[in-house]
Design an enzyme around this catalytic site. Structure first.
Site, mmCIF file in Angstrom:
data_model
loop_
_atom_site.group_PDB
_atom_site.id
_atom_site.type_symbol
_atom_site.label_atom_id
_atom_site.label_comp_id
_atom_site.label_asym_id
_atom_site.label_seq_id
_atom_site.Cartn_x
_atom_site.Cartn_y
_atom_site.Cartn_z
ATOM 1 N N ASN A 24 -84.354 -17.521 15.713
ATOM 2 C CA ASN A 24 -84.814 -18.755 15.071
ATOM 3 C C ASN A 24 -83.632 -19.571 14.546
ATOM 4 O O ASN A 24 -83.572 -20.796 14.710
ATOM 5 C CB ASN A 24 -85.736 -18.426 13.892
ATOM 6 N N TYR A 71 -99.484 -14.978 20.567
ATOM 7 C CA TYR A 71 -99.731 -16.140 19.723
ATOM 8 C C TYR A 71 -101.205 -16.206 19.352
ATOM 9 O O TYR A 71 -102.077 -15.979 20.193
ATOM 10 C CB TYR A 71 -99.371 -17.441 20.446
ATOM 11 N N HIS A 81 -98.044 -32.993 25.283
ATOM 12 C CA HIS A 81 -98.117 -31.709 24.592
ATOM 13 C C HIS A 81 -99.552 -31.202 24.480
ATOM 14 O O HIS A 81 -99.779 -30.056 24.077
ATOM 15 C CB HIS A 81 -97.493 -31.854 23.191
ATOM 16 N N ARG A 115 -95.663 -25.259 28.764
ATOM 17 C CA ARG A 115 -94.870 -24.044 28.984
ATOM 18 C C ARG A 115 -95.763 -23.025 29.663
ATOM 19 O O ARG A 115 -96.947 -22.911 29.340
ATOM 20 C CB ARG A 115 -94.362 -23.441 27.668
ATOM 21 N N ARG A 172 -88.610 -28.503 25.485
ATOM 22 C CA ARG A 172 -87.291 -28.038 25.069
ATOM 23 C C ARG A 172 -87.052 -26.578 25.431
ATOM 24 O O ARG A 172 -87.873 -25.703 25.161
ATOM 25 C CB ARG A 172 -87.130 -28.229 23.563
ATOM 26 N N HIS A 228 -100.568 -19.971 15.422
ATOM 27 C CA HIS A 228 -100.199 -21.149 16.215
ATOM 28 C C HIS A 228 -101.311 -22.187 16.314
ATOM 29 O O HIS A 228 -101.065 -23.325 16.717
ATOM 30 C CB HIS A 228 -99.797 -20.687 17.622
ATOM 31 N N ARG A 246 -97.744 -22.404 8.689
ATOM 32 C CA ARG A 246 -96.860 -21.305 9.056
ATOM 33 C C ARG A 246 -95.399 -21.617 8.744
ATOM 34 O O ARG A 246 -94.665 -20.791 8.234
ATOM 35 C CB ARG A 246 -96.982 -20.973 10.543
#
Length: 704
Positions: free
Chosen positions: A61, A482, A449, A389, A419, A606, A578
């Site tokens: 991270n 997730y 997205h 993704r 990204r 998520h 989160r």
């Protein structure tokens, strides 16, 4: 939730708000990573190998934070942008604050590894050793390995008048070596890059490991024969890795991005230098000078550098030291019914909407099955799909290719600017195009997205559309790790909205009005603020009121101010966040009615959930959007409203559980996060994820 028209929202009231009402987003992110580190320290609730994994996650991270956020901050400083953030900090002040807090966190993480996790691993027969702790047999074994597998791929690079200082690739572990020529007495610097052909921690057998750089360091004389080795030390550079493409000027976005990715292999400025705490000062001065980095950006840490290598340790097959195994179950409304054949999802969805909650509900037997069945069904005429993704061996991609090869119309909207996934998504885009899929790359200036899939099917009553709208990516691997939610539906109003949105994304349609969707960048911020203002009005009229939001991050000033005004009006506001939270709860006169909780655990929380009391007839939505500028202004995001009372009750139950004082969580007061994971007797509080694993199947069985 219903859509709003593209017009300014009229605020219910705008009381004066203090200038210091926002927490800084970057410092809030560091607070989030500190909560990840808390999990690495959590002896009572987190198994040992999972604690090692959280140390690796903490380090990973931090790498991404410096590559993107700190790199962006340094770009603003270099450009002379002297604009304060919403928290009031100027760029240089913020940079200094980030470096200071990061230094504390890195020292803390190093201490957790050296004094807690590493000794605990050793007690369970998993030892991470230094070279001088190896037996003679192990040293001979490592020498053989060095000569056969490592030495042939090493490239020592010396620095002298004919050899300039080499380019140091980002995140690579390197050995800095100080040499002396025994003939001339001249000292010389050299660099050796630690290769990635082997695991960072080399297995010795019997649960014993040694850092790869230690093996190389003990054999430097073979790389620099005839030279004296004076000093050696490891170092690591973090560089700006945020890919930028001016797509307005790019004739072809795909080729422009490929070119930028190639260019980004070199020339990215450094943003952090990690060195061993006992590094030779002469070597350190050379590194600082050649890398053109300031001393305050140097982090001295105990060896070994780069704790992301602990991922390989955490993956060891030691069941007793890991979270108990968990197998997602098929949602009961999609389960097989007295047959060995997979369930017919289209038959199931004709009469009901299904609210999925991953990973507790299986992704493979729901979303993945939905797309695979569509690809194989002769009655299906078209499939439209967004891909932000996905995994390297994605069955979703395979199903879309199969559908195209079978003659179905397949539209894949691939976001190649996701990204760190740019290269992979370019490869998928080309593969899909080659198979005959219609591939588009979204809209200029916006990232796509939203998580959408739509199927058009020929049925006896005519064409019927089916859709999936989710909070997470179409990635079967992360769907097991997730926490996300998704709606499978054939509701004509929703599927018509989804169809018009796809036309907007792939064609020339200028659609901004939807009936059951909120769509960014036109409608999400406006729709949420309108809903918050409705709660204020309801509260003043004595009607039930309240706001409950679950997101990964909340930064947007306009939404935050609306929440502050709701709190000032007396509306209870619960925020389940989160990561980053710029809201400062519990501030007198501003946010006494706002509660903020954060929950971290074995699954990455998520999902994005939105609940409004609405005078007693709750309005609830799920979607892809966090409350950040990028989501609300520069991305295509979707929130879909839920109408089924059971689905609404399910969301309400999750919020009730998350905000229960008996549930393990982190509480935010002002700018301070407090960990509340143990009760007064020191016993663990309820783990919401373990609770859902244990109860979801039972609850669903009752619901049926």
């Amino acid at each position: 939730m219903t859509s709003v028209e593209d017009k300014d929202t009229i605020a219910v009231d705008e009381p004066e708000l203090p200038a210091d009402r926002f927490s800084d987003r970057e410092l809030s992110w560091l607070a989030f990573n500190n909560r990840v580190l808390d999990l690495a320290k959590d002896v009572k609730r987190v198994p040992l190998l999972e604690r090692a994994r959280f140390l690796a996650i903490f380090s990973s991270n931090l790498d991404e934070f410096f590559m993107v956020r700190v790199a962006g901050l340094k770009r603003r400083m270099a450009a002379g942008v002297a604009v304060a953030s919403s928290s009031g900090l100027m760029p240089r002040e913020l940079h200094d604050a980030i470096l200071s807090r990061t230094r504390e966190l890195v020292a803390d993480a190093a201490g957790v590894f050296a004094h807690d996790v590493r000794p605990a691993l050793a007690r369970h027969g998993i030892e991470i050793l230094r070279w001088d702790e190896l037996s003679e047999d192990e040293r001979r074994q490592m020498t053989d390995l060095f000569e056969s597998r490592i030495f042939p791929v090493l490239t020592p690079l010396a620095v002298d008048p004919s050899h300039p200082f080499p380019y140091i690739s980002g995140l690579s572990v390197n050995l800095a070596v100080l040499l002396r020529n025994p003939v001339t007495g001249v000292r010389q610097f050299a660099r050796v890059k630690v290769p990635t052909i082997l695991s960072r921690f080399v297995p010795l057998g019997g649960g014993r490991f040694v850092p790869l750089e230690d093996v190389i360091a003990q054999h430097l004389h073979q790389l620099f024969s005839g030279m004296q080795i004076i000093e050696h030390s490891t170092f690591r550079v973090t560089r700006n890795e945020d890919v930028e493409v001016e797509e307005d000027d790019a004739e072809n976005l795909l080729f422009a991005l490929e070119k930028e990715l190639l260019r980004s292999k070199v020339g990215r400025p450094p943003v952090r230098l990690e060195v061993e705490d006992d590094i030779d000062e002469v070597m350190l001065e050379l590194l600082i000078s050649e890398l053109d980095i300031s001393e305050k950006e140097v982090f001295r840490v105990p060896s070994p550098l780069d704790l992301t290598g602990l991922f390989s340790i955490a993956d060891l097959d030691r069941e007793a030291l890991l979270y108990p195994s968990f197998l997602p179950k098929t949602h009961p409304e999609l389960a097989e019914v007295e047959t060995a054949q997979p369930a017919d999802l289209f038959a199931a969805l004709k009469n009901r909407e299904v609210l999925l909650h991953h990973p507790y509900d299986s992704f493979a037997t729901s979303v993945q099955r939905f797309i695979e069945q569509a690809a194989a069904d002769p009655a299906v005429l078209a499939i439209k799909q967004t891909l932000y993704r996905t995994s390297g061996d994605s069955p979703i991609i395979d199903a879309l290719i199969e559908a195209a090869q079978a003659g179905k119309q397949v539209l894949a909207l691939v976001e190649i600017k996701a990204r760190f996934d740019e290269q992979a998504n370019i490869a998928w885009a080309r593969k899909l195009e080659k198979a005959g899929c219609h591939v588009v790359y979204g809209m200029v200036g916006l990232k796509t997205h939203c998580k959408l899939s739509m199927v058009v099917r020929e049925e006896p009553t005519g064409l019927r559309r089916y859709a999936h709208i989710g909070t997470g990516n179409y990635n079967p691997k992360t769907a097991r790790l997730y926490e996300d939610m998704g709606l499978l539906t054939s509701n004509a109003v929703i599927t018509d909205d989804v169809a018009r949105l796809f036309n907007h994304l792939s064609g020339m349609a200028q659609e901004t009005h939807y009936r059951r969707l909120l769509v960014a960048p036109h409608g999400v911020r406006r729709g949420l603020i309108e809903s918050i203002n409705t709660e204020i009005a309801n509260h003043r009229e004595g009607l039930p009121s309240g706001v409950r939001i679950k997101v990964n991050s909340i930064v947007d000033e306009a939404v935050t101010d609306a929440l502050y005004r709701a709190s000032q009006a007396g509306v209870p506001v619960d925020l389940w966040v989160r990561g980053i939270c710029s809201v400062r709860p519990g501030v007198r006169g501003l946010s006494e009615n706002i509660r903020v909780r954060s929950i971290l655990g074995r699954f990455l929380e998520h999902s994005r959930l939105f609940w409004f009391a609405n005078g007693g007839d709750a309005r609830v939505g799920i979607g892809s959007s966090d409350l950040m500028h990028r989501n609300l202004d520069r991305r295509v995001e979707v929130i879909v409203g839920l109408n089924n009372p059971r689905h609404i009750a399910q969301i309400e139950g999750l919020f009730d559980l998350a905000f229960d004082a008996g549930t393990a969580s982190w509480w935010l007061e002002g700018d301070t996060w407090t960990q509340r994971t143990l009760d007064a007797t020191g016993e663990p509080l309820l783990d919401i994820q373990e609770h859902l694993i244990a109860t979801m199947g039972q609850r669903r069985a009752v619901e049926r």
